[in-house]
Motif scaffolding. Structure first.
Motif, PDB file in Angstrom:
ATOM      1  N   ARG A   1     -19.159  14.822  30.247  1.00 44.87           N
ATOM      2  CA  ARG A   1     -19.270  14.332  28.881  1.00 44.87           C
ATOM      3  C   ARG A   1     -20.592  13.592  28.721  1.00 44.87           C
ATOM      4  NH1 ARG A   1     -13.303  11.547  28.032  1.00 44.87           N
ATOM      5  NH2 ARG A   1     -12.040  13.316  28.787  1.00 44.87           N
ATOM      6  N   ALA A   2     -21.159  13.749  27.541  1.00 40.33           N
ATOM      7  CA  ALA A   2     -22.408  13.038  27.271  1.00 40.33           C
ATOM      8  C   ALA A   2     -22.139  11.544  27.242  1.00 40.33           C
ATOM      9  CB  ALA A   2     -22.996  13.500  25.937  1.00 40.33           C
ATOM     10  N   PRO A   3     -22.976  10.750  27.813  1.00 45.31           N
ATOM     11  CA  PRO A   3     -22.747   9.295  27.829  1.00 45.31           C
ATOM     12  C   PRO A   3     -22.845   8.714  26.427  1.00 45.31           C
ATOM     13  CG  PRO A   3     -24.925   9.813  28.681  1.00 45.31           C
ATOM     14  CD  PRO A   3     -24.219  11.124  28.519  1.00 45.31           C
ATOM     15  N   THR A   4     -21.936   7.825  26.096  1.00 43.51           N
ATOM     16  CA  THR A   4     -21.932   7.142  24.786  1.00 43.51           C
ATOM     17  C   THR A   4     -22.386   5.701  25.003  1.00 43.51           C
ATOM     18  OG1 THR A   4     -19.604   6.591  25.092  1.00 43.51           O
ATOM     19  CG2 THR A   4     -20.108   8.596  23.872  1.00 43.51           C
ATOM     20  N   PRO A   5     -23.438   5.290  24.303  1.00 53.97           N
ATOM     21  CA  PRO A   5     -23.902   3.912  24.482  1.00 53.97           C
ATOM     22  C   PRO A   5     -22.879   2.923  23.950  1.00 53.97           C
ATOM     23  CG  PRO A   5     -25.055   4.975  22.669  1.00 53.97           C
ATOM     24  CD  PRO A   5     -24.244   6.035  23.332  1.00 53.97           C
TER      25      PRO A   5
ATOM     26  N   ALA B   1      -3.876  14.709  38.963  1.00 57.25           N
ATOM     27  CA  ALA B   1      -4.487  13.507  38.390  1.00 57.25           C
ATOM     28  C   ALA B   1      -5.024  13.792  36.986  1.00 57.25           C
ATOM     29  CB  ALA B   1      -5.616  13.014  39.297  1.00 57.25           C
ATOM     30  N   ARG B   2      -5.558  14.981  36.748  1.00 60.70           N
ATOM     31  CA  ARG B   2      -6.057  15.334  35.419  1.00 60.70           C
ATOM     32  C   ARG B   2      -4.912  15.468  34.413  1.00 60.70           C
ATOM     33  NH1 ARG B   2     -10.154  20.161  35.032  1.00 60.70           N
ATOM     34  NH2 ARG B   2      -9.928  19.438  32.856  1.00 60.70           N
ATOM     35  N   ILE B   3      -3.768  16.012  34.884  1.00 53.83           N
ATOM     36  CA  ILE B   3      -2.611  16.143  33.989  1.00 53.83           C
ATOM     37  C   ILE B   3      -2.061  14.769  33.613  1.00 53.83           C
ATOM     38  CG2 ILE B   3      -0.240  16.973  33.842  1.00 53.83           C
ATOM     39  CD1 ILE B   3      -1.082  19.316  35.622  1.00 53.83           C
ATOM     40  N   ALA B   4      -1.993  13.876  34.581  1.00 49.77           N
ATOM     41  CA  ALA B   4      -1.451  12.535  34.316  1.00 49.77           C
ATOM     42  C   ALA B   4      -2.412  11.672  33.508  1.00 49.77           C
ATOM     43  CB  ALA B   4      -1.106  11.855  35.632  1.00 49.77           C
ATOM     44  N   HIS B   5      -3.708  11.910  33.654  1.00 49.17           N
ATOM     45  CA  HIS B   5      -4.707  11.088  32.961  1.00 49.17           C
ATOM     46  C   HIS B   5      -5.746  12.010  32.331  1.00 49.17           C
ATOM     47  CE1 HIS B   5      -3.082   7.534  35.042  1.00 49.17           C
ATOM     48  NE2 HIS B   5      -3.060   8.308  36.124  1.00 49.17           N
ATOM     49  N   PRO B   6      -5.442  12.595  31.195  1.00 48.92           N
ATOM     50  CA  PRO B   6      -6.384  13.548  30.578  1.00 48.92           C
ATOM     51  C   PRO B   6      -7.687  12.914  30.118  1.00 48.92           C
ATOM     52  CG  PRO B   6      -4.545  13.088  29.104  1.00 48.92           C
ATOM     53  CD  PRO B   6      -4.198  12.454  30.411  1.00 48.92           C
ATOM     54  N   ASP B   7      -7.719  11.587  29.973  1.00 49.13           N
ATOM     55  CA  ASP B   7      -8.934  10.917  29.516  1.00 49.13           C
ATOM     56  C   ASP B   7      -9.860  10.517  30.667  1.00 49.13           C
ATOM     57  OD1 ASP B   7      -6.965   9.170  30.422  1.00 49.13           O
ATOM     58  OD2 ASP B   7      -7.801   7.479  29.297  1.00 49.13           O
ATOM     59  N   TRP B   8      -9.475  10.799  31.895  1.00 49.98           N
ATOM     60  CA  TRP B   8     -10.314  10.402  33.032  1.00 49.98           C
ATOM     61  C   TRP B   8     -11.602  11.221  33.059  1.00 49.98           C
ATOM     62  CZ3 TRP B   8      -7.029   9.449  38.094  1.00 49.98           C
ATOM     63  CH2 TRP B   8      -6.415   8.198  37.987  1.00 49.98           C
ATOM     64  N   LEU B   9     -12.673  10.561  33.451  1.00 51.52           N
ATOM     65  CA  LEU B   9     -13.955  11.221  33.676  1.00 51.52           C
ATOM     66  C   LEU B   9     -14.084  11.609  35.144  1.00 51.52           C
ATOM     67  CD1 LEU B   9     -16.234   8.808  31.595  1.00 51.52           C
ATOM     68  CD2 LEU B   9     -15.162  10.922  30.834  1.00 51.52           C
ATOM     69  N   GLN B  10     -15.180  12.273  35.479  1.00 52.83           N
ATOM     70  CA  GLN B  10     -15.403  12.666  36.878  1.00 52.83           C
ATOM     71  C   GLN B  10     -15.480  11.452  37.799  1.00 52.83           C
ATOM     72  OE1 GLN B  10     -18.614  15.391  37.484  1.00 52.83           O
ATOM     73  NE2 GLN B  10     -17.824  16.928  36.048  1.00 52.83           N
ATOM     74  N   LYS B  11     -16.081  10.374  37.298  1.00 56.13           N
ATOM     75  CA  LYS B  11     -16.191   9.175  38.138  1.00 56.13           C
ATOM     76  C   LYS B  11     -14.824   8.552  38.401  1.00 56.13           C
ATOM     77  CE  LYS B  11     -17.122   5.936  34.336  1.00 56.13           C
ATOM     78  NZ  LYS B  11     -15.956   5.087  34.611  1.00 56.13           N
ATOM     79  N   ASP B  12     -13.906   8.692  37.436  1.00 53.76           N
ATOM     80  CA  ASP B  12     -12.555   8.165  37.653  1.00 53.76           C
ATOM     81  C   ASP B  12     -11.810   8.976  38.712  1.00 53.76           C
ATOM     82  OD1 ASP B  12     -12.913   6.242  35.584  1.00 53.76           O
ATOM     83  OD2 ASP B  12     -12.538   7.822  34.114  1.00 53.76           O
ATOM     84  N   ILE B  13     -11.982  10.303  38.692  1.00 54.82           N
ATOM     85  CA  ILE B  13     -11.371  11.145  39.722  1.00 54.82           C
ATOM     86  C   ILE B  13     -11.944  10.783  41.096  1.00 54.82           C
ATOM     87  CG2 ILE B  13     -11.111  13.516  40.550  1.00 54.82           C
ATOM     88  CD1 ILE B  13      -9.504  13.092  38.084  1.00 54.82           C
ATOM     89  N   LYS B  14     -13.233  10.593  41.146  1.00 53.15           N
ATOM     90  CA  LYS B  14     -13.889  10.248  42.412  1.00 53.15           C
ATOM     91  C   LYS B  14     -13.381   8.923  42.961  1.00 53.15           C
ATOM     92  CE  LYS B  14     -18.488   9.338  44.320  1.00 53.15           C
ATOM     93  NZ  LYS B  14     -19.941   9.275  44.018  1.00 53.15           N
TER      94      LYS B  14
END
Length: 524
Positions: free
Chosen positions: A458-462, A419-432
């Motif tokens: 990753r640090a949260p971005t407002p 899943a990380r290889i297919a979607h390198p922009d995913w965050l931990q919440k997306d994997i979950k």
């Protein structure tokens, strides 16, 4: 104010009844108000509340009321008040005593009533001049007087029932006698209740049950409970036992598992303990006062401790046939074969059995972690035979569980990595969210591996602020103002609710700036 004195083991319901007679005829509410300052009172037959109020009206302290005039000692002895919640409820009247004692959890629908024995009532009138309800007769589930061996008479509780009239026991015609086991069980229960009320004893040690069951041969060599045999023994012992209505659910003895298993720690109803204790202690109430240790079991003769497995092994070593052993011990031939294979006892094969080479090949493929169906197809045997070989080979089932866990772990890690290889922009919440099955398997079984395969935090971005939208909102608010207009930015900001933007971020609001110039609030 001291009133009528309580007799030993008398219920508070009887005390109110006799107090009502002393205060003379009249509405019951008048008696309640004179004694307790209330007009409506209904007392629980064996767990009455508000004992501090009753203690102030009688010659008894709260400890005496708890121990001799309620069944609190019995519930406490069987772990129904480990945190003191039930005692607090009985003393203060705050909350429900039935819920504090976990009675609804027992799922016994025993009708609530004040019970008495007509013959005991006659003897009390001859000796004291009045009759009263005995707390020992209020044991939930019992229907027999332990002295006269007749059925108890009940005054039903509840709205619209007779207990609102606080009537004393009546001399009625004795009903029919009961069975011997019923009267003996009643004597046992009353004796246990008296032990709890007259002695300062600690709650019962649950391990004593298992130690005594081990002595009687109801635990395996690996300390597993032979639950089915215990149920059969209790069923045979209590075949003629008579209990109150609402106890029918006890006849399947399903309560024995939660009561005896080591992992179960929830308190059980005292009636369930008494049913087990009467059979386990052979009717001796003093069995609850003894401490049974595993050391005592080791010096007993083999005849007393021989388990079903030991008996099966002894018959196998005598070359007794499977059919004879199964018939003699009441077990199946599959059970006998399993005991023989677990203990590596040789036995004669019949023509329908597979030879040792087939069994060895099944074990080899099972050790490799192959599925039972694949093993059966590879070797041309039935899947039932494969399951039996796996179950009868010591340690093989546990090894396959380890392999299954490792396989699921590797599969979960692979799914997250793909899943990380297919979607390198995913965050931990997306994997979950997208790979929830793999995520939660590692979360529950190997969190360290989960941390390593998840993307870094990753640090949260407002979120970016929409200044164009804010500009339109502020200019719309400005246009609703009427003359005279504010003379400063601060006054204008307060008038339109600018959140401080007019003074701090006016350069990002071009339309608002133009409108402020038009209103001559600011210069160009």
């Amino acid at each position: 104010m001291k009133t009528v004195s309580l007799q030993p083991y008398e219920t508070l319901f009887s005390w109110l009844s006799r107090s009502h007679i002393r205060y003379g005829a009249g509405p019951v509410a008048r008696t309640y108000h004179a004694l307790l300052g209330k007009t409506k009172v209904r007392l629980h037959p064996y767990l009455p509340q508000g004992l501090r109020d009753f203690s102030a009206l009688t010659d008894k302290g709260t400890d005496t009321l708890l121990s001799q005039h309620t069944l609190y000692p019995l519930f406490r002895f069987f772990h129904a008040d480990e945190q003191g919640r039930l005692k607090h409820t009985l003393l203060t009247g705050e909350g429900s005593s039935t819920h504090a004692a976990n009675i609804p959890h027992a799922r016994l629908h025993i009708p609530l009533h004040h019970k008495y024995c007509p013959l005991c009532a006659r003897e009390q009138r001859q000796r004291l001049g009045f009759a009263y309800f005995d707390i020992r007769h209020q044991l939930p589930g019992l229907i027999t007087c332990e002295r006269h061996q007749i059925t108890l008479t009940g005054v039903l509780c509840g709205d619209g029932a007779l207990d609102s009239a606080i009537a004393l026991p009546q001399e009625k015609r004795p009903v029919s006698a009961v069975s011997l086991i019923t009267s003996t069980f009643s004597q046992f229960c009353v004796a246990v209740s008296e032990q709890c009320s007259t002695s300062v004893i600690q709650p019962y040690l649950m391990d004593n049950y298992r130690h005594l069951l081990d002595r009687k041969g109801y635990l395996t060599r690996h300390h597993q409970l032979r639950l089915q045999q215990v149920k059969q023994a209790l069923g045979a012992r209590y075949e003629m036992l008579q209990l109150d209505r609402g106890t029918e659910s006890l006849r399947d003895y399903a309560f024995l598992g939660p009561l005896l298993r080591q992992r179960t720690g929830y308190p059980a109803h005292p009636l369930k303990h008494l049913l087990l204790g009467f059979w386990l202690f052979d009717g001796a109430s003093t069995g609850y006062l003894k401490t049974i240790t595993p050391v005592e079991q080791q010096v007993l003769p083999l005849a007393d401790t021989a388990s079903l497995e030991a008996k099966t092994l002894a018959l196998l070593k005598q070359q007794v046939s499977f059919a004879t052993i199964a018939k003699r011990l009441g077990k199946s031939r599959c059970y006998v074969r399993r005991i023989a294979q677990l203990n590596q006892v040789s036995y004669q094969h019949n023509a329908l059995m597979f030879d040792a080479r087939v069994r060895h090949r099944v074990i080899i493929q099972a050790l490799l972690g192959r599925h039972r169906r694949n093993i059966a197809n590879n070797l041309g045997v039935g899947m039932g035979y494969v399951e039996q070989v796996i179950a009868n080979t010591r340690g093989l089932r546990q090894w396959r569980q380890v392999l299954t866990h490792k396989h699921k772990r590797v599969k979960a890690i692979y799914a997250i990595e793909q899943a990380r290889i297919a979607h390198p922009d995913w965050l931990q919440k997306d994997i979950k969210q997208q790979e929830s099955q793999a995520f939660f398997y590692l979360y529950h079984h190997d969190r360290e591996a989960l941390k390593q395969c998840l993307p870094p935090r990753r640090a949260p971005t407002p979120p970016s602020f929409d200044w164009a939208k804010e500009d339109m909102r502020l200019i719309a608010a400005l246009r609703q103002l009427t003359a005279p207009y504010p003379r400063s930015l601060s006054a204008a900001g307060r008038a339109i609710g600018d959140n401080g933007h007019l003074r701090k971020n006016l350069t990002k609001l071009p339309r608002t700036h133009a409108q402020l110039v038009a209103y001559q609030i600011i210069d160009k």
